[in-house]
Design a protein around this motif. Structure first.
Motif, PDB file in Angstrom:
ATOM      1  N   SER A 173      26.664   2.504  43.423  1.00  0.00           N
ATOM      2  CA  SER A 173      25.813   1.486  42.832  1.00  0.00           C
ATOM      3  C   SER A 173      26.503   0.931  41.583  1.00  0.00           C
ATOM      4  O   SER A 173      27.051   1.694  40.781  1.00  0.00           O
ATOM      5  N   PRO A 174      26.503  -0.389  41.377  1.00  0.00           N
ATOM      6  CA  PRO A 174      27.072  -0.949  40.145  1.00  0.00           C
ATOM      7  C   PRO A 174      26.450  -0.352  38.884  1.00  0.00           C
ATOM      8  O   PRO A 174      27.145  -0.135  37.881  1.00  0.00           O
ATOM      9  N   LYS A 175      25.167  -0.064  38.942  1.00  0.00           N
ATOM     10  CA  LYS A 175      24.517   0.528  37.772  1.00  0.00           C
ATOM     11  C   LYS A 175      25.020   1.949  37.537  1.00  0.00           C
ATOM     12  O   LYS A 175      25.175   2.375  36.387  1.00  0.00           O
ATOM     13  N   GLN A 190      28.039   2.999  38.352  1.00  0.00           N
ATOM     14  CA  GLN A 190      29.391   2.856  37.811  1.00  0.00           C
ATOM     15  C   GLN A 190      29.369   2.598  36.314  1.00  0.00           C
ATOM     16  O   GLN A 190      30.148   3.174  35.545  1.00  0.00           O
ATOM     17  N   ASP A 215      18.286   1.187  40.610  1.00  0.00           N
ATOM     18  CA  ASP A 215      18.959   0.131  41.371  1.00  0.00           C
ATOM     19  C   ASP A 215      18.305  -0.024  42.746  1.00  0.00           C
ATOM     20  O   ASP A 215      18.838   0.425  43.775  1.00  0.00           O
ATOM     21  N   TYR A 248      20.416  -1.766  45.507  1.00  0.00           N
ATOM     22  CA  TYR A 248      21.436  -0.936  46.153  1.00  0.00           C
ATOM     23  C   TYR A 248      20.817  -0.098  47.268  1.00  0.00           C
ATOM     24  O   TYR A 248      21.346  -0.042  48.383  1.00  0.00           O
TER      25      TYR A 248
END
Length: 364
Positions: free
Chosen positions: A48-50, A52, A271, A274
């Motif tokens: 998930s970008p969050k 990361q 997220d 995601y």
């Protein structure tokens, strides 16, 4: 020294758990590249970008021990499930939480009930702790709850149920599961292993967190390794009464969950996009697998997880080995008593296309 002879009786008869073959190992062994791994039921989307971002922010503090109690994650999970955070136990994957339950409550002479074709860790933990395994024959590749009730004796200490089940992907109707819990004697613990819960059709999803309030002998285990995409960070948890969690914390290793896992889990819970994409991809690609197997006359077990088990109607070992040479890693499950089956994790569209082409070639 003969170390095996010195080991505890239960441990001496065990064999190490065989995890899915890593991509790097296969490429090194066969001198090939660009392999795909569809063996360990991992989320193919990446982090998930969050998650990361949260990991990056936490890197500067890695010289410090993690929060031993996982305060913020427990409170976030407590809010999610409307449960007292004191009833949440964190573990190095849900596998560790399950082992904690065995370590705490199961001993020599006790009996543990689980179904045929259940997650193999139940059998390993039962033997390691010197207990007797009571394996109830499966019904349609899944759990026969009536037979499991009938198997209860005065020595029964624990009942393990995986829902959805691994490796078959079968799922129990919530009403049947609730009726089962109501009939289990209160002194017997029931472990409801819901590692694949997020992938399920919402109509089939049991209100298990609410059941924890009604059935004090119920422990629900979940993981961040599957739909939440954090398999490499190893984080799982159990939902139970605070009283039961307090006993588990007497034997839980301090700092058993690392700092990056804790912050990544908190971020991934936030997220929703995601998680929705992971579920959407799984559902769409599962349909492609079902259509592929049907078109080729291959039987399969309908699955509510992020994997599907196919019946090759022949010994699966040689097919598995041939797929490896094509650069595709899947999971043979002869160890579960299913020698003609392979379990295939649902990957990306490109990864699944690689599997389809490889299996076509291998089967001629």
């Amino acid at each position: 020294m003969d170390y095996l002879a010195q080991a505890n009786a239960g441990v001496a008869g065990l064999h190490p758990y065989q995890a899915g073959k890593p991509i790097e190992e296969l490429e090194r062994e066969l001198g090939i590249s660009n392999c795909v791994k569809l063996a360990s039921n991992e989320n193919p989307l990446g982090l998930s970008p969050k998650a990361q971002a949260a990991i990056s922010a936490a890197l500067k503090d890695l010289t410090r021990y993690p929060d031993a109690n996982g305060y913020y994650l427990k409170h976030k999970l407590g809010d999610c499930f409307d449960l007292d955070p004191a009833g949440i136990t964190l573990g190095n994957g849900s596998n560790e939480v399950i082992d904690l339950l065995f370590h705490t409550f199961v001993g020599q002479g006790d009996e543990v009930i689980y179904a045929q074709y259940s997650f193999i860790v139940y059998a390993l933990a039962t033997q390691a702790h010197g207990a007797k395994a009571v394996v109830v024959p499966a019904r349609d590749w899944g759990h026969d709850l009536d037979a499991m009730l009938a198997a209860i004796t005065d020595k029964t200490k624990l009942i393990c149920i995986a829902n959805p089940n691994n490796p078959t992907g079968t799922v129990l109707p919530p009403a049947e599961l609730e009726a089962f819990l109501a009939k289990v004697p209160s002194e017997i613990l029931v472990v409801l292993d819901e590692a694949y819960n997020e992938y399920m059709d919402p109509a089939l999803r049991a209100p298990s967190a609410d059941w924890v309030k009604r059935f004090p002998n119920l422990v629900v285990t979940r993981t961040f390794s599957k739909a939440y995409g954090l398999a490499g960070l190893r984080l799982g948890y159990a939902l139970s009464t605070p009283e039961l969690a307090s006993v588990l914390n007497r034997v839980r290793e301090p700092f058993n969950c690392n700092s990056l896992a804790l912050v990544a889990a908190q971020a991934t819970l936030d997220d929703a996009d995601y998680l929705a994409e992971a579920v959407r991809l799984n559902r769409s690609e599962m349909g492609r697998y079902e259509a592929y197997f049907s078109a080729r006359g291959l039987g399969y077990i309908p699955s509510s997880g992020n994997f599907i088990t196919v019946d090759l109607a022949r010994p699966a070992g040689p097919v598995y080995e041939a797929l490896l040479r094509e650069g595709v890693i899947v999971r043979p499950i002869a160890g579960y008593g299913m020698p003609n089956h392979l379990r295939v994790s649902i990957g990306t569209m490109a990864e699944n296309d690689r599997f389809f082409a490889a299996l076509d070639k291998v089967l001629g």
